[in-house]
Design a protein around this motif. Sequence first.
Motif, PDB file in Angstrom:
ATOM      1  N   VAL A   1       0.856  -1.189   0.000  1.00 39.48           N
ATOM      2  CA  VAL A   1       0.000   0.000   0.000  1.00 39.48           C
ATOM      3  C   VAL A   1       0.898   1.247   0.000  1.00 39.48           C
ATOM      4  O   VAL A   1       1.789   1.381   0.845  1.00 39.48           O
ATOM      5  N   LEU A   2       0.647   2.107  -0.977  1.00 38.67           N
ATOM      6  CA  LEU A   2       1.468   3.311  -1.120  1.00 38.67           C
ATOM      7  C   LEU A   2       0.792   4.484  -0.405  1.00 38.67           C
ATOM      8  O   LEU A   2      -0.312   4.900  -0.763  1.00 38.67           O
ATOM      9  N   VAL A   3       1.467   4.973   0.657  1.00 33.78           N
ATOM     10  CA  VAL A   3       0.920   6.086   1.438  1.00 33.78           C
ATOM     11  C   VAL A   3       1.950   7.207   1.458  1.00 33.78           C
ATOM     12  O   VAL A   3       3.099   6.992   1.870  1.00 33.78           O
ATOM     13  N   SER A   4       1.521   8.408   1.038  1.00 28.05           N
ATOM     14  CA  SER A   4       2.439   9.554   0.986  1.00 28.05           C
ATOM     15  C   SER A   4       3.081   9.782   2.357  1.00 28.05           C
ATOM     16  O   SER A   4       2.386   9.770   3.375  1.00 28.05           O
ATOM     17  N   GLY A   5       4.392   9.971   2.341  1.00 23.78           N
ATOM     18  CA  GLY A   5       5.103  10.293   3.586  1.00 23.78           C
ATOM     19  C   GLY A   5       5.288   9.108   4.521  1.00 23.78           C
ATOM     20  O   GLY A   5       5.934   9.231   5.559  1.00 23.78           O
TER      21      GLY A   5
END
Length: 239
Positions: free
Chosen positions: A170-174
């Motif tokens: 899962v790609l989560v900013s920051g």
Amino acid sequence: MEKIYGNIHSFESFGTVDGPGIRFVVFMQGCPMRCRYCHNPDTWQIGSGKKYSAREVAAEAMKYKSYIKNGGVTVSGGEPLLQAEFVTELFGLLKEKGIHTALDTSGITFSEANAEKYKKLLSVCDLVLLDIKHIDDEKHKKLTGFSNEAVLKFAQFVSDSGVDLWIRHVLVSGITDDDEYLFRLKKFISTLKTVKKVEVLPYHGMGEVKYEKLNIPYVLKGMQPPEKDRIENAKKILN
Ligand code: SF4
């Protein structure tokens, strides 16, 4: 032999995102992890949910046989490995009927002590969809409340067992969207022998309303989905 019952959260009859083809998806109840971005907090509580025998769930899935014959059945959660014996029995019944079986897991419950039990499960499992939440152990602890050691060992265990793997991230900013971590993750994935696919799942906040209903604080409030170019970047690095 004592009859095993599974604690089930829910079923989805026509899943298209959890494995190949059209799938009947079984969401198991109970998860030890507390991923900040989890969109199923209603599956967390262990021991609740509705009780079904493996035969009952297999019969439920087989109602959709004509749809899932080119797809299959995926057991997701929650964390399905918490109920490994039940999933093993269910997958065994489905394999007898020629149905493709997939396990969607975080691998967090893996240990040497339950390796034998998981080996049995893998003997009737065609595909493992393994969520690697964060490659950095400290960041993994912050994101999920747990070390990633068991997850990485489970990945190796599945690979050594010769069972196909789809890795999901899962790609989560920051949080996970950082080139350094993505390259480290890629390096780890390269050590696995049975990876057939790497999926980048962009963060979305659609689970937030469930947190409100359950009166659980949503730590990622206001977090936006990653930009398109960042999603492409992650896909490029990981594939
Ligand atoms: S492992 Fe899955 S179900 Fe459990 S908290 Fe994380 S995202 Fe939610």
